[in-house]
Design a protein around this motif. Structure first.
Motif, PDB file in Angstrom:
ATOM      1  N   VAL A 119      -2.956  -7.595  -3.328  1.00  0.00           N
ATOM      2  CA  VAL A 119      -2.907  -6.166  -3.612  1.00  0.00           C
ATOM      3  C   VAL A 119      -2.477  -5.970  -5.059  1.00  0.00           C
ATOM      4  O   VAL A 119      -1.617  -6.680  -5.583  1.00  0.00           O
ATOM      5  N   LEU A 156      -7.535  -3.871  -3.428  1.00  0.00           N
ATOM      6  CA  LEU A 156      -7.388  -5.109  -2.661  1.00  0.00           C
ATOM      7  C   LEU A 156      -8.389  -6.135  -3.181  1.00  0.00           C
ATOM      8  O   LEU A 156      -9.582  -5.862  -3.252  1.00  0.00           O
ATOM      9  N   VAL A 266      -4.348  -0.674   2.375  1.00  0.00           N
ATOM     10  CA  VAL A 266      -4.924  -2.006   2.565  1.00  0.00           C
ATOM     11  C   VAL A 266      -5.543  -2.139   3.958  1.00  0.00           C
ATOM     12  O   VAL A 266      -6.669  -2.639   4.108  1.00  0.00           O
TER      13      VAL A 266
END
Length: 464
Positions: A119, A156, A266
């Protein structure tokens, strides 16, 4: 030699005699006595200490650092940018915009799974033509973008490594406390991971984008973007994102996306490919605005409901204009950024209990969050919404977006309440179509908008 020893002994005795005489006759006493009958000017206090110790010297940062540094990576973003022509050859070959030249940007990232998911910030990887990730052991890998969300500034990435990678699991950012020690871990200059320490200075801090940041005074510089904010247990509670500075370098404040929001983004990117936002469906008035002063709500604690969206979860639950939102579930709401911060970790169809102050009485209403039905389109700034069942019946349409508000510059066109069905040659069926179409509008070109009014009459406006 014997005479020297005798002189030393004499000098030693003389020094001892002088010190003793000073202590006995000349030194002033520093003791202070307070009689019981006297009004004592002192108050006895006890200073509590945290479990970690009385101060910074007793706080142990080493465990958190050891757990974190190997999970933080360096991200290199290669983009192709156009440069001005440097010669007549460049001018004839590439035109006035010049040739495409490679440009390199850098940032940090956090490994969140052993199989290589990372991330980082959206602005770290924006417009990339090639991405390279370097681990703390200096091994480098090509990275691919799994997904990104501009609104939360979270992206991501995925790399394919030979072995399982060290990673950090998301912690619960709602449990972070103001004054709590934190570490900012980044890889800003590809020097391997770097650790700085500070405290949580504030929570739910807004930077004018309806976002909710954790504010810290841990030193963060531009290359730290996308790095980890962890507590002294090594729990990942934020993704470092921004600084406020006139120079572009750290001057005392930095901001991180709370881990609960980053984790939700995410999860959505992995499951749906885009972010699923659960919308309450209310509008509010900024405290500092003239309208807030006129309504006398510039100093209220909570979120004043100035508008309830049609067909929203708020409307169906019975939230009314004039209500003041005081709590969502068990979370106290003092300002709009706290409301948006909490709801940013929710999805459509999630249920929340909203407690409002209605004329001095607290009322708790169960609300089912819904998918966003309203957006502000790029460039022209219209606020448009998907058609409700009532709209479709009234306008005799199945597709289109209804204009609910326009910027001041377009107020004379009488656009509110009309439905956009086409932009230039592109049909508009919903807010996603509208967002894509308006993002391609040129500020300097000619734009044609086809509208349907409440009487079912079609009109075409040209803006240039």
């Amino acid at each position: 030699m014997k005479r020297t020893a005798q002189l030393f002994i004499v000098a030693l005795f003389a020094g001892a005699f002088t010190l003793g005489a000073y202590k006995l006759f000349l030194e002033k006493k520093s003791n202070k006595i307070v009689l019981e009958a006297q009004d004592t000017p002192f108050v006895a206090t006890s200073i509590g200490t945290s479990a970690k110790g009385a101060g910074i010297n007793e706080v142990d940062f080493t465990l958190a650092a050891e757990k974190t540094v190997n999970a933080v990576v360096h991200v290199k973003n290669m983009t192709l940018g156009k440069s001005a022509p440097n010669s007549l050859f460049d001018l004839f070959s590439y035109g006035s915009e010049g040739s495409q030249r490679p440009q390199v940007g850098t940032g940090s990232g956090v490994i969140i799974s052993p199989d290589g998911y990372i991330v980082t910030n959206n602005h770290v990887i924006a417009r990339s033509s090639e991405l390279e990730v370097t681990l703390n052991n200096n091994r480098s890998y090509e990275a691919k973008v799994v997904g990104a969300d501009e609104a939360s500034d979270i992206a991501l990435l995925k790399i394919e490594a030979e072995d399982d990678l060290p990673f950090l699991a998301f912690g619960d950012s709602d449990n972070a406390k103001i004054g709590e020690w934190v570490l900012a871990v980044g890889n800003p200059f590809n020097l391997t991971s770097t650790v700085t320490a500070g405290i949580v200075s504030a929570k739910a801090r807004s930077l004018g984008r309806n976002q909710s940041f954790i504010q810290t005074d841990a030193a963060v510089n531009p290359g730290n973007s996308g790095g980890a904010l962890v507590n002294t247990n090594g729990d990942l509670i934020g993704i470092n994102t921004a600084i406020t500075s006139r120079t572009g370098s750290y001057v005392g404040y930095s901001f991180a996306v709370p881990s609960n929001i980053a984790k939700k983004v995410v999860d959505d990117l992995l499951e749906f490919g885009n972010v699923q936002k659960g919308i309450l469906g209310v509008g509010t008035v900024l405290r500092e605005s003239r309208q807030a002063l006129e309504l006398g709500i510039d100093e209220i604690e909570g979120v004043y409901v100035s508008r309830v969206e049609e067909d929203s979860g708020a409307e169906k639950a019975g939230i009314q204009e004039g209500d003041i939102i005081k709590k969502v579930d068990n979370v106290k709401i003092r300002k709009f950024s706290e409301l948006t911060g909490y709801l940013s970790a929710k999805r459509p169809k999630d249920k929340v209990d909203v407690t409002v102050d209605r004329n001095g009485k607290l009322v708790t209403l169960p609300v089912t969050l819904m998918k966003n039905q309203t957006i502000q389109v790029p460039v022209m700034g219209f606020v448009v919404k998907n058609l409700s069942k009532q709209d479709k019946k009234q306008f005799k349409l199945d597709e289109g977006v209804k204009i609910t508000a326009v910027p001041e510059g377009y107020s004379s066109y009488n656009l509110e309440g009309k439905v956009i069905v086409k932009l230039d040659d592109q049909d508009i069926s919903d807010i996603e179509d509208a967002k894509k179409a308006f993002s391609n509008v040129s500020r300097y070109g000619r734009t044609s908008i086809t509208l349907i009014d409440e009487n079912g009459e079609r009109e075409r406006l040209i803006f240039q």
